[in-house]
Write a protein that holds these residues in place. Structure first.
Motif, PDB file in Angstrom:
ATOM      1  N   ALA A  60       0.849  -1.197   0.000  1.00 54.33           N
ATOM      2  CA  ALA A  60       0.000   0.000   0.000  1.00 54.33           C
ATOM      3  C   ALA A  60       0.884   1.247   0.000  1.00 54.33           C
ATOM      4  O   ALA A  60       1.943   1.266   0.632  1.00 54.33           O
ATOM      5  CB  ALA A  60      -0.898  -0.007   1.233  1.00 54.33           C
ATOM      6  N   GLU A  61       0.450   2.277  -0.719  1.00 50.84           N
ATOM      7  CA  GLU A  61       1.239   3.499  -0.838  1.00 50.84           C
ATOM      8  C   GLU A  61       1.493   4.132   0.533  1.00 50.84           C
ATOM      9  O   GLU A  61       2.568   4.668   0.786  1.00 50.84           O
ATOM     10  CB  GLU A  61       0.538   4.497  -1.757  1.00 50.84           C
ATOM     11  N   GLU A  62       0.506   4.053   1.436  1.00 50.17           N
ATOM     12  CA  GLU A  62       0.674   4.618   2.778  1.00 50.17           C
ATOM     13  C   GLU A  62       1.827   3.947   3.522  1.00 50.17           C
ATOM     14  O   GLU A  62       2.570   4.600   4.257  1.00 50.17           O
ATOM     15  CB  GLU A  62      -0.608   4.470   3.610  1.00 50.17           C
ATOM     16  N   LYS A  63       1.969   2.632   3.337  1.00 52.25           N
ATOM     17  CA  LYS A  63       3.055   1.904   4.001  1.00 52.25           C
ATOM     18  C   LYS A  63       4.399   2.314   3.422  1.00 52.25           C
ATOM     19  O   LYS A  63       5.372   2.465   4.160  1.00 52.25           O
ATOM     20  CB  LYS A  63       2.865   0.383   3.879  1.00 52.25           C
ATOM     21  N   LEU A  64       4.469   2.505   2.118  1.00 52.27           N
ATOM     22  CA  LEU A  64       5.719   2.938   1.499  1.00 52.27           C
ATOM     23  C   LEU A  64       6.112   4.321   2.015  1.00 52.27           C
ATOM     24  O   LEU A  64       7.275   4.554   2.350  1.00 52.27           O
ATOM     25  CB  LEU A  64       5.606   2.945  -0.028  1.00 52.27           C
ATOM     26  N   VAL A  65       5.141   5.212   2.115  1.00 55.36           N
ATOM     27  CA  VAL A  65       5.408   6.548   2.654  1.00 55.36           C
ATOM     28  C   VAL A  65       5.907   6.435   4.092  1.00 55.36           C
ATOM     29  O   VAL A  65       6.851   7.118   4.500  1.00 55.36           O
ATOM     30  CB  VAL A  65       4.143   7.442   2.561  1.00 55.36           C
ATOM     31  N   GLN A  66       5.293   5.544   4.871  1.00 53.84           N
ATOM     32  CA  GLN A  66       5.716   5.343   6.260  1.00 53.84           C
ATOM     33  C   GLN A  66       7.144   4.790   6.321  1.00 53.84           C
ATOM     34  O   GLN A  66       7.955   5.247   7.126  1.00 53.84           O
ATOM     35  CB  GLN A  66       4.767   4.392   6.975  1.00 53.84           C
ATOM     36  N   TYR A  67       7.465   3.826   5.479  1.00 50.98           N
ATOM     37  CA  TYR A  67       8.820   3.252   5.462  1.00 50.98           C
ATOM     38  C   TYR A  67       9.856   4.304   5.078  1.00 50.98           C
ATOM     39  O   TYR A  67      10.943   4.353   5.644  1.00 50.98           O
ATOM     40  CB  TYR A  67       8.904   2.061   4.503  1.00 50.98           C
ATOM     41  N   LYS A  68       9.508   5.154   4.104  1.00 49.90           N
ATOM     42  CA  LYS A  68      10.429   6.220   3.705  1.00 49.90           C
ATOM     43  C   LYS A  68      10.630   7.205   4.845  1.00 49.90           C
ATOM     44  O   LYS A  68      11.754   7.642   5.110  1.00 49.90           O
ATOM     45  CB  LYS A  68       9.901   6.943   2.456  1.00 49.90           C
ATOM     46  N   SER A  69       9.561   7.543   5.531  1.00 52.05           N
ATOM     47  CA  SER A  69       9.648   8.455   6.673  1.00 52.05           C
ATOM     48  C   SER A  69      10.494   7.839   7.788  1.00 52.05           C
ATOM     49  O   SER A  69      11.349   8.514   8.381  1.00 52.05           O
ATOM     50  CB  SER A  69       8.252   8.776   7.186  1.00 52.05           C
ATOM     51  N   ASN A  70      10.273   6.559   8.069  1.00 51.69           N
ATOM     52  CA  ASN A  70      11.066   5.866   9.090  1.00 51.69           C
ATOM     53  C   ASN A  70      12.545   5.872   8.734  1.00 51.69           C
ATOM     54  O   ASN A  70      13.406   6.032   9.605  1.00 51.69           O
ATOM     55  CB  ASN A  70      10.583   4.428   9.279  1.00 51.69           C
ATOM     56  N   SER A  71      12.844   5.708   7.452  1.00 52.13           N
ATOM     57  CA  SER A  71      14.236   5.726   7.003  1.00 52.13           C
ATOM     58  C   SER A  71      14.869   7.090   7.224  1.00 52.13           C
ATOM     59  O   SER A  71      16.010   7.184   7.688  1.00 52.13           O
ATOM     60  CB  SER A  71      14.329   5.358   5.522  1.00 52.13           C
ATOM     61  N   GLU A  72      14.134   8.141   6.907  1.00 52.36           N
ATOM     62  CA  GLU A  72      14.653   9.491   7.108  1.00 52.36           C
ATOM     63  C   GLU A  72      14.874   9.790   8.594  1.00 52.36           C
ATOM     64  O   GLU A  72      15.891  10.377   8.966  1.00 52.36           O
ATOM     65  CB  GLU A  72      13.696  10.515   6.488  1.00 52.36           C
ATOM     66  N   ILE A  73      13.949   9.356   9.440  1.00 53.22           N
ATOM     67  CA  ILE A  73      14.091   9.558  10.883  1.00 53.22           C
ATOM     68  C   ILE A  73      15.292   8.783  11.407  1.00 53.22           C
ATOM     69  O   ILE A  73      16.079   9.299  12.204  1.00 53.22           O
ATOM     70  CB  ILE A  73      12.799   9.133  11.615  1.00 53.22           C
ATOM     71  N   ALA A  74      15.457   7.549  10.947  1.00 50.34           N
ATOM     72  CA  ALA A  74      16.577   6.724  11.400  1.00 50.34           C
ATOM     73  C   ALA A  74      17.913   7.351  10.999  1.00 50.34           C
ATOM     74  O   ALA A  74      18.868   7.340  11.784  1.00 50.34           O
ATOM     75  CB  ALA A  74      16.451   5.311  10.827  1.00 50.34           C
ATOM     76  N   VAL A  75      17.987   7.908   9.807  1.00 49.87           N
ATOM     77  CA  VAL A  75      19.229   8.556   9.362  1.00 49.87           C
ATOM     78  C   VAL A  75      19.485   9.808  10.198  1.00 49.87           C
ATOM     79  O   VAL A  75      20.628  10.075  10.597  1.00 49.87           O
ATOM     80  CB  VAL A  75      19.194   8.874   7.852  1.00 49.87           C
ATOM     81  N   LYS A  76      18.447  10.580  10.496  1.00 51.02           N
ATOM     82  CA  LYS A  76      18.617  11.770  11.339  1.00 51.02           C
ATOM     83  C   LYS A  76      19.121  11.367  12.735  1.00 51.02           C
ATOM     84  O   LYS A  76      20.008  12.019  13.294  1.00 51.02           O
ATOM     85  CB  LYS A  76      17.302  12.546  11.474  1.00 51.02           C
ATOM     86  N   ASN A  77      18.554  10.302  13.300  1.00 55.14           N
ATOM     87  CA  ASN A  77      19.023   9.803  14.594  1.00 55.14           C
ATOM     88  C   ASN A  77      20.479   9.360  14.505  1.00 55.14           C
ATOM     89  O   ASN A  77      21.280   9.640  15.398  1.00 55.14           O
ATOM     90  CB  ASN A  77      18.170   8.632  15.073  1.00 55.14           C
TER      91      ASN A  77
END
Length: 121
Positions: A60-77
């Motif tokens: 689902a597109e919402e899950k892909l958006v969530q995974y991308k957001s999680n990736s960006e947050i993880a890189v910021k951390n």
């Protein structure tokens, strides 16, 4: 079959996309980018797949958006950890605390995470 060739963690792809942005490439060298990738991936639940196209077609597109957001947050951390690298000052023993949790272990498994075979009762 070679597992490193035939199977990969899709989160590596997403973290790679984040780290390929100019803001990271211009700021960090290859060693630091590798550290960022390791630290970010350690925060994310792995999603092992064979073919991106098959996985993405059923996601689902919402899950892909969530995974991308999680990736960006993880890189910021991870970036915060690199900037405050404790390896430079070993006497300073400061615990690392992540600002955002990447996933919740109590959340129901996704369709691609559920076992195909039922266990014997």
């Amino acid at each position: 079959m070679q597992i490193s060739v035939d199977v990969h963690n899709y989160m590596e792809t997403l973290v790679g996309h984040v780290l390929a942005k100019d803001e990271y490439i211009e700021k960090y060298d290859n060693e630091q980018l590798a550290d960022l990738a390791c630290l970010a991936l350690g925060q994310l639940r792995p999603i092992y797949i064979r073919f991106d196209i098959d996985f993405l077609s059923a996601l689902a597109e919402e899950k892909l958006v969530q995974y991308k957001s999680n990736s960006e947050i993880a890189v910021k951390n991870a970036e915060a950890m690199i900037q405050q690298d404790r390896r430079k000052n070993r006497e300073d023993d400061i615990p690392v605390i992540f600002a955002h949790q990447s996933f919740d272990d109590d959340v129901e498994l996704e369709w691609f995470e559920k076992p195909l075979l039922k266990g014997k009762k």
